[in-house]
Structures are given as structure tokens and as C-alpha cells.
Scaffold this motif. Structure first.
Motif, PDB file in Angstrom:
ATOM      1  N   GLY A 165       0.802  -1.214   0.000  1.00  0.00           N
ATOM      2  CA  GLY A 165       0.000   0.000   0.000  1.00  0.00           C
ATOM      3  C   GLY A 165       0.837   1.266   0.000  1.00  0.00           C
ATOM      4  O   GLY A 165       1.998   1.279   0.416  1.00  0.00           O
ATOM      5  N   THR A 166       0.223   2.341  -0.484  1.00  0.00           N
ATOM      6  CA  THR A 166       0.840   3.665  -0.462  1.00  0.00           C
ATOM      7  C   THR A 166      -0.230   4.684  -0.082  1.00  0.00           C
ATOM      8  O   THR A 166      -1.366   4.618  -0.556  1.00  0.00           O
ATOM      9  N   GLN A 167       0.145   5.599   0.790  1.00  0.00           N
ATOM     10  CA  GLN A 167      -0.820   6.560   1.339  1.00  0.00           C
ATOM     11  C   GLN A 167      -1.012   7.730   0.383  1.00  0.00           C
ATOM     12  O   GLN A 167      -0.042   8.333  -0.095  1.00  0.00           O
ATOM     13  N   VAL A 168      -2.268   8.065   0.147  1.00  0.00           N
ATOM     14  CA  VAL A 168      -2.629   9.268  -0.603  1.00  0.00           C
ATOM     15  C   VAL A 168      -3.494  10.118   0.303  1.00  0.00           C
ATOM     16  O   VAL A 168      -4.522   9.650   0.805  1.00  0.00           O
ATOM     17  N   THR A 169      -3.065  11.352   0.511  1.00  0.00           N
ATOM     18  CA  THR A 169      -3.818  12.282   1.348  1.00  0.00           C
ATOM     19  C   THR A 169      -4.099  13.549   0.557  1.00  0.00           C
ATOM     20  O   THR A 169      -3.172  14.189   0.055  1.00  0.00           O
TER      21      THR A 169
END
Length: 127
Positions: free
Chosen positions: A120-124
């Protein structure tokens, strides 16, 4: 060793763009249907977009249709998710996953139909 590695996440303002990458090692991504999913805090994991092997057909969730584009780069053994016009509600951890090779089509597009996941990779998206 088989690996799926997502990258490209980050923090950005509404209306911005990001391109997520899902890179494979140890196997050839072209042989698999690949999906992008996301999970926001307190919410269930949901399908965002997927691409089939073989005919390369694609699917998009209604919430991202017209804003996100999924694609493959066979030479780089990578699947991308181009995300434009990002909204705060797009904030989530984004995962790529592959479907068992037996299934060429990426649909039905449900998490349970996908066998192997990246970290996973965080997108904010926030102002």
C-alpha cells in the motif's frame, strides 16, 4: 521472490494529480489481471480500477470515472494509476493486487477475487 510494490503516494491539495505505480518483481505482470483498491480509515476496502490481462479491458468505480486512468507498461513490468482532479474523499491507502492467472478478466472487481497484494501507499488530499 514474488513482490508487488506500490509507490507514488503523497500529500497534495484538492484538484491535484498523482501517478501511482505498482511494480512487480519475480513474475510478469502482463499475464495477470491487476486491480487498484483503496481503504480509508474506518471504511471497507473498495475497488478503484482494474485492468484485465489479454484484451486489456478496464473498469472504473463510478466515484473515479473520468478522473483516474489505469495503464500498463510491459517494458517496466508496472501498472500505473493516474489520478487527476483529486478530492479529499480520495484520501486512503491505495493497494494494487493481482488476480489468479486462471482469470484473465479483472471483473467481478471485488477484493476477495484478488489473491496477492502489495503493501500500500498513502494518498492524502487536503487543503
Amino acid at each position: 521472490q514474488l513482490q508487488l510494490v506500490e509507490s507514488g503516494g503523497g500529500l497534495l491539495q484538492p484538484g491535484g494529480s498523482l501517478r501511482l505505480s505498482c511494480a512487480a518483481s519475480g513474475f510478469t505482470l502482463d499475464y495477470y489481471a491487476i486491480g487498484w483498491f483503496r481503504q480509508a480509515p474506518g471504511k471497507e476496502r473498495e475497488g478503484v480500477s482494474c485492468i484485465s490481462s489479454g484484451d486489456g479491458s478496464t473498469y472504473y468505480a463510478d466515484s473515479v470515472k473520468g478522473r483516474f486512468t489505469i495503464s500498463r507498461d510491459s517494458a517496466k513490468n508496472t501498472v500505473y494509476l493516474q489520478m487527476n482532479s483529486l478530492k479529499p474523499e480520495d484520501t486512503a491507502v491505495y493497494y494494487c493486487a493481482l488476480r489468479a492467472r486462471l482469470f484473465n478478466l479483472c471483473v467481478p472487481f471485488k477484493p476477495n477475487n484478488y489473491a496477492y497484494w502489495g503493501q500500500g501507499t498513502q494518498v492524502t488530499v487536503s487543503s
